[in-house]
Design a protein around this motif. Structure first.
Motif, PDB file in Angstrom:
ATOM      1  N   THR A  59      30.554  36.241  40.894  1.00  0.00           N
ATOM      2  CA  THR A  59      31.718  37.116  40.910  1.00  0.00           C
ATOM      3  C   THR A  59      31.497  38.416  40.153  1.00  0.00           C
ATOM      4  OG1 THR A  59      32.595  35.969  38.961  1.00  0.00           O
ATOM      5  CG2 THR A  59      33.343  35.192  41.133  1.00  0.00           C
ATOM      6  N   LEU A 151      36.156  40.498  35.537  1.00  0.00           N
ATOM      7  CA  LEU A 151      36.745  39.280  36.088  1.00  0.00           C
ATOM      8  C   LEU A 151      36.911  38.226  34.991  1.00  0.00           C
ATOM      9  CD1 LEU A 151      34.931  38.932  39.521  1.00  0.00           C
ATOM     10  CD2 LEU A 151      37.397  39.066  39.186  1.00  0.00           C
ATOM     11  N   GLY A 152      38.106  37.653  34.924  1.00  0.00           N
ATOM     12  CA  GLY A 152      38.378  36.633  33.921  1.00  0.00           C
ATOM     13  C   GLY A 152      38.907  37.158  32.599  1.00  0.00           C
ATOM     14  N   TYR A 155      44.962  38.313  30.610  1.00  0.00           N
ATOM     15  CA  TYR A 155      46.100  39.186  30.874  1.00  0.00           C
ATOM     16  C   TYR A 155      46.968  39.304  29.627  1.00  0.00           C
ATOM     17  CZ  TYR A 155      50.531  40.914  32.725  1.00  0.00           C
ATOM     18  OH  TYR A 155      51.673  41.647  32.946  1.00  0.00           O
ATOM     19  N   LEU A 251      41.750  43.303  43.914  1.00  0.00           N
ATOM     20  CA  LEU A 251      41.228  43.028  42.576  1.00  0.00           C
ATOM     21  C   LEU A 251      42.276  43.505  41.586  1.00  0.00           C
ATOM     22  CD1 LEU A 251      38.782  42.237  40.730  1.00  0.00           C
ATOM     23  CD2 LEU A 251      38.002  44.605  40.976  1.00  0.00           C
ATOM     24  N   THR A 253      45.124  42.105  37.972  1.00  0.00           N
ATOM     25  CA  THR A 253      45.528  41.104  36.980  1.00  0.00           C
ATOM     26  C   THR A 253      47.043  41.132  36.883  1.00  0.00           C
ATOM     27  OG1 THR A 253      45.204  40.303  34.720  1.00  0.00           O
ATOM     28  CG2 THR A 253      45.281  42.706  35.013  1.00  0.00           C
ATOM     29  N   SER A 258      47.250  33.041  35.977  1.00  0.00           N
ATOM     30  CA  SER A 258      46.295  33.294  37.067  1.00  0.00           C
ATOM     31  C   SER A 258      44.860  33.396  36.576  1.00  0.00           C
ATOM     32  CB  SER A 258      46.667  34.595  37.785  1.00  0.00           C
ATOM     33  OG  SER A 258      46.459  35.716  36.932  1.00  0.00           O
ATOM     34  N   GLY A 259      44.683  33.423  35.256  1.00  0.00           N
ATOM     35  CA  GLY A 259      43.335  33.496  34.701  1.00  0.00           C
ATOM     36  C   GLY A 259      42.878  34.903  34.377  1.00  0.00           C
ATOM     37  N   THR A 262      41.430  38.915  38.487  1.00  0.00           N
ATOM     38  CA  THR A 262      41.097  37.994  39.565  1.00  0.00           C
ATOM     39  C   THR A 262      41.131  38.708  40.912  1.00  0.00           C
ATOM     40  OG1 THR A 262      41.657  35.818  40.496  1.00  0.00           O
ATOM     41  CG2 THR A 262      43.494  37.279  39.961  1.00  0.00           C
ATOM     42  N   SER A 264      42.751  38.331  44.794  1.00  0.00           N
ATOM     43  CA  SER A 264      43.776  37.626  45.561  1.00  0.00           C
ATOM     44  C   SER A 264      43.757  38.075  47.023  1.00  0.00           C
ATOM     45  CB  SER A 264      45.169  37.898  44.985  1.00  0.00           C
ATOM     46  OG  SER A 264      45.259  37.492  43.636  1.00  0.00           O
TER      47      SER A 264
END
Length: 283
Positions: A59, A151-152, A155, A251, A253, A258-259, A262, A264
């Motif tokens: 990712t 990514l990751g 938030y 792309l 947040t 949701s992590g 991310t 969606s």
């Protein structure tokens, strides 16, 4: 010349002829193998690559990033960018975007356009959308690569704009453009929406967006399309934004659950129903 000498000369000549024949046969074989290998790489069109051995598809451009899957030997992918000397950003045949090692034991790449990006938009072919000039693909890919590197990341609503430890939606978008191309957008999503709209290239159909465009959304009202049917979107306030990746992906947040940062899907989800407009911040 006696018979013994004549026989010896015939034997020597025959041996030399057989040796020359064997060597001559081996040279084309080796040469053909090398030529076939070179032909395989040069037959790739610009921006295309061939997976030479099973390799992790991740990712983000890091061995610590999540593995999407393994790309298999023989798969062909589209090269979108090269964020550094160790990684390529690629798109597989299903439209999934990720990162693979640039080591030549794993991948053979066709010729890239100057700047490390494709001159076309492989993730959204034939879909121009909007008006005005088209931003260079290398600039778009730099912004996306910068965003993907987060990514990751957790938030946090109202996150500190001076750190990258946490992000809210507009902070993430803003940081991606700062890191990617040095463009400092307004600090909040509504200001970013005005910035994009003032460029005159905003579209209200998300399917007309280009890769790298910023998407703007109204407040969440539910998961069903009917929850948004009576809303006047031309006057609705922006409450969220993110970066369009192409292929119906965003792309962004939006919550701790949701992590953090991310990717969606848009179609058939509340993201599609909440969408107000989008466009490029680069042109």
């Amino acid at each position: 010349m006696n018979n013994r000498i004549r026989a010896k000369l015939v034997t020597t000549t025959l041996s030399a002829a057989l040796l020359f024949s064997a060597v001559s046969a081996s040279i084309p074989a080796a040469w053909n193998a090398q030529t076939a290998s070179a032909a395989a790489s040069t037959s790739l069109s610009a921006g295309q690559a061939l997976i030479k051995a099973s390799v992790s598809f991740r990712t983000a451009p890091s061995t610590s990033a999540l593995r999407i899957k393994y790309l298999k030997k023989g798969e062909q992918v589209s090269v979108l960018s090269q964020p550094n000397s160790y990684w390529y950003q690629v798109q597989d045949s299903t439209g999934t975007t990720g990162y693979v090692s640039s080591q030549d034991q794993y991948i053979t790449v066709g010729s890239l356009s100057p700047g490390g990006g494709n001159t076309t938009n492989p993730s959204n072919p034939g879909n121009s959308g909007g008006s005005g000039s088209v931003p260079s693909s290398s600039s778009v890919e730099k912004v996306i690569a910068a965003g993907m590197s987060y990514l990751g990341t957790p938030y946090e609503y109202g996150s500190d704009r001076n750190t990258t430890k946490t992000f809210d939606c507009s902070d993430f978008v803003r940081q991606s453009f700062i890191d990617g191309v040095g463009l400092k957008l307004p600090a909040d999503s509504r200001g970013q929406g005005s910035y994009v709209k003032n460029k005159g290239n905003a579209v209200t159909d998300w399917r007309k967006l280009k890769r790298g465009d910023i998407m703007f959304f109204m407040s969440y009202k539910g998961t069903k399309a009917s929850a948004y049917s009576g809303v006047n979107k031309s006057t609705a306030a922006i409450s969220h934004d993110g970066i369009y990746l192409g292929d119906g992906k965003i792309l962004h947040t939006y919550s701790k659950e949701s992590g953090g940062v991310t990717i969606s899907s848009i179609e058939g989800t509340h993201w599609e129903y909440r969408f107000l407009y989008g466009g490029s911040a680069l042109n």
